[in-house]
Design a protein around this motif. Structure first.
Motif, PDB file in Angstrom:
ATOM      1  N   VAL A  13       0.824  -1.215   0.000  1.00  0.00           N
ATOM      2  CA  VAL A  13       0.000   0.000   0.000  1.00  0.00           C
ATOM      3  C   VAL A  13       0.855   1.260   0.000  1.00  0.00           C
ATOM      4  CG1 VAL A  13      -0.253   0.108   2.526  1.00  0.00           C
ATOM      5  CG2 VAL A  13      -2.033   1.079   1.051  1.00  0.00           C
ATOM      6  N   ARG A  14       2.052   1.187   0.562  1.00  0.00           N
ATOM      7  CA  ARG A  14       2.917   2.379   0.567  1.00  0.00           C
ATOM      8  C   ARG A  14       3.572   2.585  -0.794  1.00  0.00           C
ATOM      9  NH1 ARG A  14       6.591   2.489   5.860  1.00  0.00           N
ATOM     10  NH2 ARG A  14       6.944   0.306   5.420  1.00  0.00           N
ATOM     11  N   LEU A  15       4.047   1.513  -1.390  1.00  0.00           N
ATOM     12  CA  LEU A  15       4.665   1.615  -2.715  1.00  0.00           C
ATOM     13  C   LEU A  15       3.641   2.065  -3.759  1.00  0.00           C
ATOM     14  CD1 LEU A  15       7.159   1.095  -4.532  1.00  0.00           C
ATOM     15  CD2 LEU A  15       6.333  -1.255  -4.806  1.00  0.00           C
ATOM     16  N   ARG A  16       2.412   1.595  -3.583  1.00  0.00           N
ATOM     17  CA  ARG A  16       1.389   1.865  -4.608  1.00  0.00           C
ATOM     18  C   ARG A  16       0.307   2.827  -4.127  1.00  0.00           C
ATOM     19  NH1 ARG A  16       3.397  -3.215  -5.588  1.00  0.00           N
ATOM     20  NH2 ARG A  16       4.289  -3.287  -7.691  1.00  0.00           N
ATOM     21  N   GLU A  36      -2.566  -7.695   1.111  1.00  0.00           N
ATOM     22  CA  GLU A  36      -1.121  -7.655   0.915  1.00  0.00           C
ATOM     23  C   GLU A  36      -0.611  -6.229   1.021  1.00  0.00           C
ATOM     24  OE1 GLU A  36       2.233 -10.146  -1.591  1.00  0.00           O
ATOM     25  OE2 GLU A  36       0.214  -9.996  -2.430  1.00  0.00           O
ATOM     26  N   CYS A  37      -1.025  -5.572   2.096  1.00  0.00           N
ATOM     27  CA  CYS A  37      -0.611  -4.177   2.320  1.00  0.00           C
ATOM     28  C   CYS A  37       0.873  -4.053   2.641  1.00  0.00           C
ATOM     29  CB  CYS A  37      -1.434  -3.570   3.453  1.00  0.00           C
ATOM     30  SG  CYS A  37      -3.195  -3.432   3.097  1.00  0.00           S
ATOM     31  N   LYS A  38       1.453  -5.089   3.200  1.00  0.00           N
ATOM     32  CA  LYS A  38       2.894  -5.136   3.492  1.00  0.00           C
ATOM     33  C   LYS A  38       3.341  -3.949   4.345  1.00  0.00           C
ATOM     34  CE  LYS A  38       4.213  -7.724  -0.674  1.00  0.00           C
ATOM     35  NZ  LYS A  38       5.067  -7.747  -1.882  1.00  0.00           N
ATOM     36  N   SER A  39       2.557  -3.635   5.357  1.00  0.00           N
ATOM     37  CA  SER A  39       2.865  -2.464   6.179  1.00  0.00           C
ATOM     38  C   SER A  39       2.284  -2.635   7.573  1.00  0.00           C
ATOM     39  CB  SER A  39       2.258  -1.216   5.534  1.00  0.00           C
ATOM     40  OG  SER A  39       2.425  -0.091   6.373  1.00  0.00           O
ATOM     41  N   PRO A  40       3.022  -2.203   8.602  1.00  0.00           N
ATOM     42  CA  PRO A  40       2.386  -2.063   9.910  1.00  0.00           C
ATOM     43  C   PRO A  40       1.243  -1.065   9.785  1.00  0.00           C
ATOM     44  CG  PRO A  40       4.776  -1.832  10.067  1.00  0.00           C
ATOM     45  CD  PRO A  40       4.442  -1.804   8.614  1.00  0.00           C
ATOM     46  N   VAL A  41       0.247  -1.213  10.625  1.00  0.00           N
ATOM     47  CA  VAL A  41      -0.930  -0.349  10.521  1.00  0.00           C
ATOM     48  C   VAL A  41      -0.560   1.124  10.646  1.00  0.00           C
ATOM     49  CG1 VAL A  41      -3.143   0.251  11.578  1.00  0.00           C
ATOM     50  CG2 VAL A  41      -2.514  -2.145  11.310  1.00  0.00           C
ATOM     51  N   ASP A  42       0.365   1.436  11.560  1.00  0.00           N
ATOM     52  CA  ASP A  42       0.697   2.847  11.777  1.00  0.00           C
ATOM     53  C   ASP A  42       1.517   3.453  10.645  1.00  0.00           C
ATOM     54  OD1 ASP A  42       3.098   1.551  12.257  1.00  0.00           O
ATOM     55  OD2 ASP A  42       3.473   2.487  14.197  1.00  0.00           O
ATOM     56  N   LYS A  43       1.949   2.636   9.689  1.00  0.00           N
ATOM     57  CA  LYS A  43       2.694   3.146   8.538  1.00  0.00           C
ATOM     58  C   LYS A  43       1.832   3.234   7.273  1.00  0.00           C
ATOM     59  CE  LYS A  43       6.719   3.258  10.701  1.00  0.00           C
ATOM     60  NZ  LYS A  43       7.426   4.524  11.009  1.00  0.00           N
ATOM     61  N   GLN A  62       1.614  -6.044   9.234  1.00  0.00           N
ATOM     62  CA  GLN A  62       2.925  -6.496   9.685  1.00  0.00           C
ATOM     63  C   GLN A  62       3.948  -6.009   8.673  1.00  0.00           C
ATOM     64  OE1 GLN A  62       1.344 -10.774   8.999  1.00  0.00           O
ATOM     65  NE2 GLN A  62       3.564 -11.020   9.047  1.00  0.00           N
ATOM     66  N   LYS A  63       5.167  -5.900   9.095  1.00  0.00           N
ATOM     67  CA  LYS A  63       6.208  -5.313   8.259  1.00  0.00           C
ATOM     68  C   LYS A  63       6.558  -6.233   7.097  1.00  0.00           C
ATOM     69  CE  LYS A  63      10.893  -3.388   8.462  1.00  0.00           C
ATOM     70  NZ  LYS A  63      12.073  -3.110   9.328  1.00  0.00           N
ATOM     71  N   GLY A  64       6.378  -5.723   5.884  1.00  0.00           N
ATOM     72  CA  GLY A  64       6.891  -6.399   4.699  1.00  0.00           C
ATOM     73  C   GLY A  64       6.062  -7.532   4.127  1.00  0.00           C
ATOM     74  N   TYR A  65       5.064  -8.005   4.881  1.00  0.00           N
ATOM     75  CA  TYR A  65       4.298  -9.167   4.425  1.00  0.00           C
ATOM     76  C   TYR A  65       2.821  -9.000   4.755  1.00  0.00           C
ATOM     77  CZ  TYR A  65       8.881 -11.433   4.209  1.00  0.00           C
ATOM     78  OH  TYR A  65      10.183 -11.732   3.926  1.00  0.00           O
ATOM     79  N   ASN A  66       1.989  -9.695   3.970  1.00  0.00           N
ATOM     80  CA  ASN A  66       0.569  -9.834   4.297  1.00  0.00           C
ATOM     81  C   ASN A  66      -0.097  -8.479   4.553  1.00  0.00           C
ATOM     82  OD1 ASN A  66       1.008 -12.696   4.180  1.00  0.00           O
ATOM     83  ND2 ASN A  66       1.883 -12.571   6.221  1.00  0.00           N
ATOM     84  N   GLY A  67      -1.021  -8.425   5.490  1.00  0.00           N
ATOM     85  CA  GLY A  67      -1.676  -7.175   5.843  1.00  0.00           C
ATOM     86  C   GLY A  67      -2.981  -6.967   5.102  1.00  0.00           C
ATOM     87  N   VAL A  68      -4.015  -6.577   5.859  1.00  0.00           N
ATOM     88  CA  VAL A  68      -5.343  -6.325   5.304  1.00  0.00           C
ATOM     89  C   VAL A  68      -5.895  -5.041   5.909  1.00  0.00           C
ATOM     90  CG1 VAL A  68      -6.025  -8.674   4.666  1.00  0.00           C
ATOM     91  CG2 VAL A  68      -6.251  -7.935   7.046  1.00  0.00           C
ATOM     92  N   ALA A  69      -6.656  -4.297   5.104  1.00  0.00           N
ATOM     93  CA  ALA A  69      -7.235  -3.045   5.582  1.00  0.00           C
ATOM     94  C   ALA A  69      -8.562  -2.805   4.881  1.00  0.00           C
ATOM     95  CB  ALA A  69      -6.289  -1.872   5.321  1.00  0.00           C
ATOM     96  N   HIS A  89      -0.114 -14.522  10.967  1.00  0.00           N
ATOM     97  CA  HIS A  89      -0.116 -13.595   9.826  1.00  0.00           C
ATOM     98  C   HIS A  89      -1.314 -12.657   9.900  1.00  0.00           C
ATOM     99  CE1 HIS A  89       2.114 -16.788   7.137  1.00  0.00           C
ATOM    100  NE2 HIS A  89       2.836 -16.379   8.164  1.00  0.00           N
ATOM    101  N   ALA A  90      -1.133 -11.457   9.360  1.00  0.00           N
ATOM    102  CA  ALA A  90      -2.228 -10.486   9.275  1.00  0.00           C
ATOM    103  C   ALA A  90      -3.001 -10.743   7.986  1.00  0.00           C
ATOM    104  CB  ALA A  90      -1.674  -9.061   9.296  1.00  0.00           C
ATOM    105  N   ARG A  91      -3.993 -11.631   8.075  1.00  0.00           N
ATOM    106  CA  ARG A  91      -4.702 -12.078   6.879  1.00  0.00           C
ATOM    107  C   ARG A  91      -6.213 -11.873   6.946  1.00  0.00           C
ATOM    108  NH1 ARG A  91      -1.847 -14.938   3.199  1.00  0.00           N
ATOM    109  NH2 ARG A  91       0.244 -15.644   3.772  1.00  0.00           N
ATOM    110  N   HIS A  92      -6.735 -11.379   8.048  1.00  0.00           N
ATOM    111  CA  HIS A  92      -8.188 -11.206   8.168  1.00  0.00           C
ATOM    112  C   HIS A  92      -8.495 -10.010   9.050  1.00  0.00           C
ATOM    113  CE1 HIS A  92     -12.054 -12.093  10.428  1.00  0.00           C
ATOM    114  NE2 HIS A  92     -12.464 -11.982   9.178  1.00  0.00           N
TER     115      HIS A  92
END
Length: 262
Positions: A13-16, A36-43, A62-69, A89-92
């Protein structure tokens, strides 16, 4: 209440961030679910989203992997998250809108390269994740709910560019399709995309490996919008925004949309 929902594996989400903002500006879904946000929530770069009216967000990161928002213009409160298969994993993530509709946003494990859990741990994790999803929805029967996300399975023959060639390729193997069907049945989920577009080839993902993804068109429908049977008749206007796959620095997934009148 009428609203439009979109689901998109954004692959960082940060790169794109620029193309997320482009989607929000040009298409303006009321709710956008990202995987696949690949970012901690606060980032997660929320400032630009909020400026466009997306003032509500629930997320797991989580940093660098997975992530949903889930980003929403409509008031929304967090409705929980689950760590299926205990992967850590941050998947749901789930959010509930002010009209009482619960939205589940999933990023199911991809499953690695070999469809054999004996030699590929990731494939086993994928099957276990789907099994625990199934069991959880059996135990917690969803009502007035929508499930979206990158489920990493193209279940139908016309959800892939070549059914026979992909039968032994992860994402279209019979055992994965069976597990997804059991998960769908466990919550009385209706595939809204295929309810609206019942026939024909339909894809939401095209590999980065293709030199010309558009011309080759070797796609798969990995991204889904489901709704519980009590509200499935309210779903309509399903579409895949294929053009987004060709935007600058794109994700390999395209956003999938549906509208609901609830």
């Amino acid at each position: 209440m009428s609203f439009t929902i979109a689901t998109w594996n954004i692959n960082s989400v940060r790169l794109r961030e620029p193309i997320v903002l482009k989607l929000l500006e040009e298409e303006a879904p009321d709710v956008l679910c990202l995987q696949e946000c690949k970012s901690p929530v606060d980032k997660i770069p929320t400032e630009g989203f909020q400026a466009l009216g997306y003032t509500h967000m629930v997320a797991r990161g989580q940093k660098g992997y997975n992530g949903v928002a889930i980003l929403s213009k409509i008031p929304m409160v967090e409705a929980g998250s689950e760590d299926f298969a205990s992967l850590g994993h941050a998947r749901h993530i789930a959010g509930q809108l002010e009209n009482g509709v619960t939205i589940h946003n999933f990023y199911v494990p991809a499953g690695g390269d070999k469809p054999d859990r004996e030699i590929n741990e990731k494939f086993g994790q994928k099957l276990d994740y789907l099994t625990e999803m199934r069991d959880w929805f059996h135990a917690n029967k969803p009502e007035k709910s929508i499930l979206v996300g990158d489920l990493n399975i193209a279940p139908r023959e016309d959800d892939v560019w070549d059914h026979k060639k992909l039968l032994k390729i992860v994402s279209h193997t019979p055992i994965e399709v069976e597990h997804l069907a059991e998960t769908q049945d466990s919550g009385n989920w209706v595939d809204i995309t295929r309810q609206d577009i019942p026939e024909g080839l339909l894809y939401s993902w095209w590999s980065y490996r293709a030199r010309d993804w558009d011309a080759a068109d070797k796609g798969r429908r990995l991204d889904h919008v489901w709704a519980t049977s009590d509200i499935s008749s309210a779903g309509h206007k399903s579409r895949v925004l294929r053009d987004a796959r060709g935007w600058e620095k794109p994700s390999d997934h395209a956003p999938v949309f549906a509208a609901f009148d609830i």
